[in-house]
Scaffold this motif. Sequence first.
Motif, PDB file in Angstrom:
ATOM      1  N   LEU A  26       2.675  -6.275  12.126  1.00  0.00           N
ATOM      2  CA  LEU A  26       1.904  -5.364  11.293  1.00  0.00           C
ATOM      3  C   LEU A  26       2.855  -4.588  10.394  1.00  0.00           C
ATOM      4  O   LEU A  26       3.935  -4.184  10.811  1.00  0.00           O
ATOM      5  N   ASN A  52       3.234  -1.508   7.131  1.00  0.00           N
ATOM      6  CA  ASN A  52       2.625  -0.392   6.416  1.00  0.00           C
ATOM      7  C   ASN A  52       2.839  -0.636   4.927  1.00  0.00           C
ATOM      8  O   ASN A  52       3.972  -0.595   4.436  1.00  0.00           O
ATOM      9  N   ARG A 106      -3.852 -10.200   6.273  1.00  0.00           N
ATOM     10  CA  ARG A 106      -3.816 -10.174   7.723  1.00  0.00           C
ATOM     11  C   ARG A 106      -5.020 -10.896   8.305  1.00  0.00           C
ATOM     12  O   ARG A 106      -6.140 -10.811   7.787  1.00  0.00           O
ATOM     13  N   THR A 148      -7.097 -10.893  11.678  1.00  0.00           N
ATOM     14  CA  THR A 148      -7.229 -10.013  12.831  1.00  0.00           C
ATOM     15  C   THR A 148      -8.691  -9.822  13.208  1.00  0.00           C
ATOM     16  O   THR A 148      -9.596 -10.069  12.392  1.00  0.00           O
ATOM     17  N   GLU A 203     -10.181  -6.873  14.012  1.00  0.00           N
ATOM     18  CA  GLU A 203     -10.636  -5.711  13.267  1.00  0.00           C
ATOM     19  C   GLU A 203      -9.437  -5.079  12.575  1.00  0.00           C
ATOM     20  O   GLU A 203      -8.378  -4.940  13.183  1.00  0.00           O
ATOM     21  N   PRO A 204      -9.578  -4.679  11.306  1.00  0.00           N
ATOM     22  CA  PRO A 204      -8.479  -3.945  10.672  1.00  0.00           C
ATOM     23  C   PRO A 204      -8.334  -2.575  11.322  1.00  0.00           C
ATOM     24  O   PRO A 204      -9.254  -2.081  11.984  1.00  0.00           O
ATOM     25  N   ALA A 205      -7.182  -1.960  11.167  1.00  0.00           N
ATOM     26  CA  ALA A 205      -6.958  -0.621  11.699  1.00  0.00           C
ATOM     27  C   ALA A 205      -7.929   0.360  11.041  1.00  0.00           C
ATOM     28  O   ALA A 205      -8.332   0.162   9.887  1.00  0.00           O
ATOM     29  N   PRO A 206      -8.333   1.416  11.757  1.00  0.00           N
ATOM     30  CA  PRO A 206      -9.359   2.338  11.238  1.00  0.00           C
ATOM     31  C   PRO A 206      -9.042   2.910   9.862  1.00  0.00           C
ATOM     32  O   PRO A 206      -9.935   3.105   9.051  1.00  0.00           O
ATOM     33  N   ASN A 207      -7.783   3.190   9.583  1.00  0.00           N
ATOM     34  CA  ASN A 207      -7.428   3.818   8.316  1.00  0.00           C
ATOM     35  C   ASN A 207      -7.017   2.824   7.236  1.00  0.00           C
ATOM     36  O   ASN A 207      -6.667   3.217   6.124  1.00  0.00           O
ATOM     37  N   ASP A 208      -7.057   1.524   7.558  1.00  0.00           N
ATOM     38  CA  ASP A 208      -6.671   0.519   6.573  1.00  0.00           C
ATOM     39  C   ASP A 208      -7.690   0.433   5.438  1.00  0.00           C
ATOM     40  O   ASP A 208      -8.904   0.526   5.661  1.00  0.00           O
ATOM     41  N   VAL A 253      -5.055  -6.089   2.868  1.00  0.00           N
ATOM     42  CA  VAL A 253      -4.843  -4.670   3.131  1.00  0.00           C
ATOM     43  C   VAL A 253      -4.115  -4.071   1.932  1.00  0.00           C
ATOM     44  O   VAL A 253      -3.070  -4.584   1.511  1.00  0.00           O
TER      45      VAL A 253
END
Length: 296
Positions: A128, A130, A141, A143, A145-150, A264
């Motif tokens: 992963l 940033n 990506r 995945t 689920e994407p990260a909450p803040n993505d 992302v």
Amino acid sequence: MDFITLFIQVAEQGSFAAVAEQMGVDRSVVTRQIAALEKQLGVQLIIRSTRKQALTSAGRLYLERAKAIVDLVESAESEIQEERLLPKGMIRISLPLSFGVRHLAPVLARFVAEYPEVNLQLEYDDNLVNTSEQGLDVAIRVTKEPAPNDIVRRLGECRLMMVASRDYLKRHGTPKHPSDLTEHICLQYRQDNRWMFEVEGKTIGINTSGRVQANNGDALAQAAVHGLGLTLLPDFIAWEYLENGSLVSVLDEYCHNKLGIYAVLPSNHYIPQRVRILLEYLLENLPAAFQRKSML
């Protein structure tokens, strides 16, 4: 200069006099314009004194909202101006290794051929990243689920399949139900030892164990080919091995989990034209790029 932009400058510099000097006008001109803005809003935005000035709570809120508005206006103006030009410049992209090499690389090659003023810097990495901290324009990506803040754009999806070599199944038996996996050697992606299945309309989790973990699907596929255990692979990796007969699929009726394919982005406020065109190109061309081939 409009009231909003003037207020932002005064608030950020903390000085009426400094802003007036930059504008080449008398300090009283700036003071009157801020007073007119406060009268229009019906609240005091700046507390003035002979020694210093400070924002009121209303002033701090107005500053936050005003800066967001100015950013959006500037972004809109930039986008409109860019629409008149051909996309050009560098796009730095982070790509997952297996999916990137198999399916994104050919699509991106055609993209560069169609847009000769665009340059690509491709960084293949299954870890992963940033996007903001690493100066990336976009990260692709695969995945659950994407990260909450993505900040993401969904490009497509793939399905997870459970596979093993015939040699492994001959030695250890073929699982008929997900619960049978507790007696099997399971090759895990990263440290994901809880595998999910659909059984009689319900999602269940099975805790698995094994000797090999990896952060790359092809590495797990090779371990499975050598008879080291069962593994879950995205279909775009599994197809090749299934078609050449080095792996076979099991528990198909229970494997309904899907992974999303996401772009992302570092920001939602302004996406450069060259990046927007790239995303549109991927949306149009990716489905055909990894469309399932006919199986045996």
